[in-house]
Motif scaffolding. Sequence first.
Motif, PDB file in Angstrom:
ATOM      1  N   ILE A  53       0.401  -4.756   0.998  1.00 21.20           N
ATOM      2  CA  ILE A  53       1.291  -4.758  -0.165  1.00 21.20           C
ATOM      3  C   ILE A  53       2.294  -5.894  -0.076  1.00 21.20           C
ATOM      4  N   CYS A  64      -3.582  -6.268  -7.316  1.00 24.48           N
ATOM      5  CA  CYS A  64      -4.469  -5.155  -7.655  1.00 24.48           C
ATOM      6  C   CYS A  64      -4.648  -5.065  -9.171  1.00 24.48           C
ATOM      7  N   PHE A  77      -5.376  -0.082  -0.017  1.00 25.10           N
ATOM      8  CA  PHE A  77      -4.105  -0.663   0.391  1.00 25.10           C
ATOM      9  C   PHE A  77      -3.861  -0.369   1.870  1.00 25.10           C
ATOM     10  N   SER A  79      -0.701  -0.823   4.435  1.00 24.75           N
ATOM     11  CA  SER A  79       0.703  -1.207   4.361  1.00 24.75           C
ATOM     12  C   SER A  79       1.577  -0.439   5.333  1.00 24.75           C
ATOM     13  N   GLY A  90       0.561   2.619  -5.573  1.00 22.51           N
ATOM     14  CA  GLY A  90      -0.719   2.035  -5.205  1.00 22.51           C
ATOM     15  C   GLY A  90      -1.864   2.612  -6.012  1.00 22.51           C
ATOM     16  N   GLY A  95      -5.430   1.257  -7.155  1.00 27.38           N
ATOM     17  CA  GLY A  95      -5.970   1.373  -5.809  1.00 27.38           C
ATOM     18  C   GLY A  95      -6.788   2.639  -5.642  1.00 27.38           C
ATOM     19  N   TYR A  98      -5.157   4.480   0.390  1.00 25.60           N
ATOM     20  CA  TYR A  98      -3.908   3.935   0.922  1.00 25.60           C
ATOM     21  C   TYR A  98      -3.802   4.336   2.388  1.00 25.60           C
TER      22      TYR A  98
END
Length: 223
Positions: A53, A64, A77, A79, A90, A95, A98
């Motif tokens: 990110i 994204c 993602f 991050s 996200g 996304g 995550y």
Amino acid sequence: MNRILLIEDDIDLAKETSLALEKWGFYVDLIENFEKILEEFIDKKPDVVIMDINLPLYNGFYWCEKIRDISNVPIIFLSSRDSDMDLIMGINNGGDDYITKPFSIDVLVTKVKGIIRRAYKYSDSSSIMHYDDLIFDIEKGTIKYKNKCEDLTKNEIKIFTSLLKNKNKVVSRESLMMSLWDSDEFVTDNALTVNINRLRGKIKDIGFNDMIKTKKGMGYIIQ
């Protein structure tokens, strides 16, 4: 061999992650010019994008959205941000998953394998589903009604497919979470709620209100 585009500005972490993924049989492209991420995406044609990110110039949410304008390719993602709001942003920005840093490479590999299996399991199918005059093209990932059309993300496709296949039956949140991620071990209720709400919004945009109904304490139903 599945191709992964890894967008990570920590060079050491990017190389370490790339080597680990390659040992599992993936082909990995690294981004070097963070001004031309979209151009690199178009050129490399990856099967999965893994993206940090916090990036130079523009953050991962921005890129994204740019990718989502032209593709439904799965995006994970990666991050150090670990708040619920970041996860929601996200997912809301398109996304599919995550993962927070520091992370286990085994978890990342499992996620990548799972998302590839789920994202492309319809590639040999031209399955079309209908709801009244709404047309849901699973292969293309689109919903159409009259002259309006919306593209769905991979997660939205799976949610909508599950609900339509079980029309007039309640589908539990747990069942939907399992269909998205195979296991709800790494999934929060917020992530599913965001996906449901985003799908509802797209369905509403093409002319259907309240298609997906909530059954409190049970799940969701399309009637």
